[in-house]
Design a protein around this motif. Structure first.
Motif, PDB file in Angstrom:
ATOM      1  N   PHE A   6      61.826 -18.038  -0.698  1.00  0.00           N
ATOM      2  CA  PHE A   6      62.174 -19.598  -0.131  1.00  0.00           C
ATOM      3  C   PHE A   6      63.635 -19.861  -0.366  1.00  0.00           C
ATOM      4  O   PHE A   6      63.968 -20.370   0.560  1.00  0.00           O
ATOM      5  N   THR A   7      63.980 -19.268  -1.420  1.00  0.00           N
ATOM      6  CA  THR A   7      65.199 -19.560  -1.795  1.00  0.00           C
ATOM      7  C   THR A   7      66.265 -18.833  -0.911  1.00  0.00           C
ATOM      8  O   THR A   7      67.154 -19.556  -0.446  1.00  0.00           O
ATOM      9  N   VAL A   8      65.943 -17.689  -0.537  1.00  0.00           N
ATOM     10  CA  VAL A   8      66.771 -17.051   0.352  1.00  0.00           C
ATOM     11  C   VAL A   8      66.816 -17.650   1.708  1.00  0.00           C
ATOM     12  O   VAL A   8      67.917 -17.645   2.409  1.00  0.00           O
ATOM     13  N   ALA A   9      65.735 -18.268   2.158  1.00  0.00           N
ATOM     14  CA  ALA A   9      65.625 -19.004   3.428  1.00  0.00           C
ATOM     15  C   ALA A   9      66.612 -20.165   3.371  1.00  0.00           C
ATOM     16  O   ALA A   9      67.255 -20.615   4.311  1.00  0.00           O
ATOM     17  N   VAL A  51      70.113 -31.739   5.306  1.00  0.00           N
ATOM     18  CA  VAL A  51      68.757 -31.980   4.637  1.00  0.00           C
ATOM     19  C   VAL A  51      67.878 -30.547   4.702  1.00  0.00           C
ATOM     20  O   VAL A  51      66.979 -30.540   3.806  1.00  0.00           O
ATOM     21  N   LEU A  52      67.638 -29.889   5.781  1.00  0.00           N
ATOM     22  CA  LEU A  52      67.007 -28.556   5.730  1.00  0.00           C
ATOM     23  C   LEU A  52      67.473 -27.615   4.616  1.00  0.00           C
ATOM     24  O   LEU A  52      66.571 -27.040   3.855  1.00  0.00           O
ATOM     25  N   ALA A  53      69.054 -27.227   4.295  1.00  0.00           N
ATOM     26  CA  ALA A  53      69.387 -26.535   3.438  1.00  0.00           C
ATOM     27  C   ALA A  53      69.122 -26.983   1.874  1.00  0.00           C
ATOM     28  O   ALA A  53      68.555 -26.205   1.080  1.00  0.00           O
ATOM     29  N   THR A  54      69.350 -28.010   1.768  1.00  0.00           N
ATOM     30  CA  THR A  54      69.130 -28.694   0.128  1.00  0.00           C
ATOM     31  C   THR A  54      67.756 -28.758   0.082  1.00  0.00           C
ATOM     32  O   THR A  54      67.439 -28.727  -1.318  1.00  0.00           O
ATOM     33  N   LEU A  63      65.193 -27.047   1.177  1.00  0.00           N
ATOM     34  CA  LEU A  63      64.525 -25.596   0.815  1.00  0.00           C
ATOM     35  C   LEU A  63      65.084 -25.167  -0.593  1.00  0.00           C
ATOM     36  O   LEU A  63      64.275 -24.489  -1.361  1.00  0.00           O
ATOM     37  N   ILE A  64      66.235 -25.260  -0.756  1.00  0.00           N
ATOM     38  CA  ILE A  64      66.703 -24.821  -2.036  1.00  0.00           C
ATOM     39  C   ILE A  64      66.393 -25.409  -3.371  1.00  0.00           C
ATOM     40  O   ILE A  64      65.733 -24.997  -4.293  1.00  0.00           O
TER      41      ILE A  64
END
Length: 485
Positions: free
Chosen positions: A458-461, A278-281, A283-284
């Motif tokens: 934000f994408t790098v995060a 959930v976090l990764a998808t 944010l990206i």
């Protein structure tokens, strides 16, 4: 019957027959209608800004996002208990009503009311991905999810030309009336071709307090962020909304631990494979979709020396410039959906995030001519197509069938919050290097540059968050296709 049967020949390699092709179209359209709305609204907002002479154009999209954020917990819970299709039809009817109000609006405030009512339609995509797990045969769930997610590429390819034709020849009113027709078509497709999912949870009393605390808390935070630039980031009103929203979310956690039938089973988020996905998808995906706002404003705002450094393109010309990137989104999304059956989805998602971040970095440096926009859009298109296809697939891999709506709901809410917050921060960064002329907000080149860098960051995060995701089941190992089988 279709070509999907239980025979050994077809079990090895099922195909989309007529029935499942129609079902795919019926689900793809409402899922991608949100992308269509975002694209058309983005291209129309320059005209809306000038027509209504407003400096508050950010609320044209924020109002919809606020309502969508608030109602999502209730929509997901209702879908689990009463049926996904039934709830999808209800929120589509509400979305249609909002579109009508907006199309008929004679003032900016009335326009915002319409967009707010249309916000009830916001959770539709997460329900589409949830029901697709139930109504397609097991071996079609992955390709279908990839195609539904990759439909954003078709929107990116054809949508700008549609938008250009509407904006250039019919103005923003043409855009608003098209949204009415598009939502009506979504309703017809759902009623005609989508079966109800058999996956339900026990009907219990709805946890109204928990839902109000969750939806209200998230909406308060989003509202506070949206008004931060106007009120001041350390102003009392800003801190009150953001702080109040955080307190409401803490209260939600307390309430959910005590009520017999909570709004959300929070134990789901206690599992590492779920919260990391959930976090990764979110944010990206949220950042990538937010970044389109920068390109739309850059391309469509006029060039006025010392006031506005927009490129002054027509909407149609902007669509032509975006063709290479849009083609890549479609091709990459379809490819990523197929590769997810054989390659670790974490690797694919990380590669997509890296491409998207690289594209945004290039846009920050090179966005002053057509060749620069086309070339920098290539890696961004690769990244966007990958992320669009993989987000729903990774949720399927991380949760069980009975948790699918909840998993999609959590991911959808999180991505919606990221999209809204990043979009508002983009407007804040743009305005810091902007000018107001005759009541209209314009932006200078430094603002566009900083906004692209913000999105890249934000994408790098999100890319770093991918590293936290543990190995999960492959798509072939997930339990799917309850209704189809």
């Amino acid at each position: 019957m279709t070509s999907i049967e239980a025979s050994p020949k077809h079990a090895a390699g099922p195909r989309f027959g007529a029935r499942f092709t129609l079902l795919l179209i019926a689900l793809l359209w409402p899922a991608q209608l949100l992308s269509v709305i975002g694209l058309l609204a983005g291209n129309a907002q320059a005209q809306i800004t000038v027509h209504f002479q407003t400096t508050q154009i950010a609320w044209f999209t924020l109002t919809t996002a606020l309502v969508g954020t608030f109602v999502t917990p209730f929509v997901v819970k209702a879908a689990n208990m009463y049926g996904k299709k039934r709830v999808m039809v209800v929120i589509t009817v509400l979305g249609l009503a909002g579109d009508l109000i907006a199309a008929l609006a004679t003032s900016y405030s009335a326009l915002l009311v319409g967009r707010g009512v249309a916000g009830f339609y916001t959770p539709i995509a997460m329900l589409v991905y949830a029901i697709s797990r139930d109504v397609f045969p097991p071996r079609l769930v992955g390709p279908a999810s990839g195609l539904i997610g990759g439909g954003v590429g078709l929107v990116a390819l054809g949508g700008p030309f549609l938008s250009g034709w509407l904006v250039d020849h019919h103005g923003f009113r043409g855009v608003l009336w098209f949204l009415v027709a598009a939502t009506a078509l979504s309703l017809v497709l759902l009623l005609a071709f989508v079966p109800e999912s058999p996956v339900r949870e026990e009907r219990t009393r709805i946890d109204w307090l928990g839902g109000l605390l969750l939806g209200g808390g998230l909406a308060a935070i989003v509202y506070g962020v949206g008004k931060g630039a106007e009120w001041g980031w350390t102003g009392g009103s800003t801190l009150a909304f953001i702080g109040g929203g955080i307190v409401a979310l803490i209260a939600f956690l307390v309430v959910e631990g005590r009520v017999p039938h909570p709004m959300f089973d929070l134990s789901l988020l206690a599992r590492r494979q779920v919260w990391t996905v959930v976090l990764a998808t979110s944010l990206i995906g949220g950042t990538v979709f937010s970044a389109g706002t920068i390109n739309q404003l850059l391309g469509l705002m006029p060039r006025i020396p010392g006031v506005s450094d927009g490129l002054g393109f027509t909407a149609t010309r902007l669509a032509v410039i975006g063709i290479p990137g849009s083609v890549l989104i479609v091709a990459v999304a379809v490819t990523a959906g197929a590769l997810a059956r054989r390659i670790d989805a974490r690797v694919l998602l990380a590669a997509g995030a890296l491409c998207a971040a690289a594209g945004l970095g290039l846009m920050a440096l090179f966005h002053h001519s057509v060749p620069q926009l086309v070339l920098s859009g290539i890696p961004f298109g690769i990244g966007m197509g990958t992320v669009a296809a993989l987000a729903p697939i990774m949720v399927i891999q991380a949760v069980s069938p009975s948790e699918q709506s909840l998993g999609n709901g959590m991911q959808g809410m999180a991505q919606g919050i990221v999209t809204t917050v990043v979009t508002q921060l983009i407007f804040v960064v743009l305005a810091q290097n902007g000018r107001v002329l005759q009541g209209t907000q314009f932006y200078l080149d430094a603002g566009y540059t900083n906004a692209f860098w913000l999105a890249a960051g934000f994408t790098v995060a999100g890319l770093l968050a991918v590293l936290l995701i543990p190995k999960v089941r492959r798509l072939d190992e997930a339990e799917v296709g309850q209704a189809a089988t």
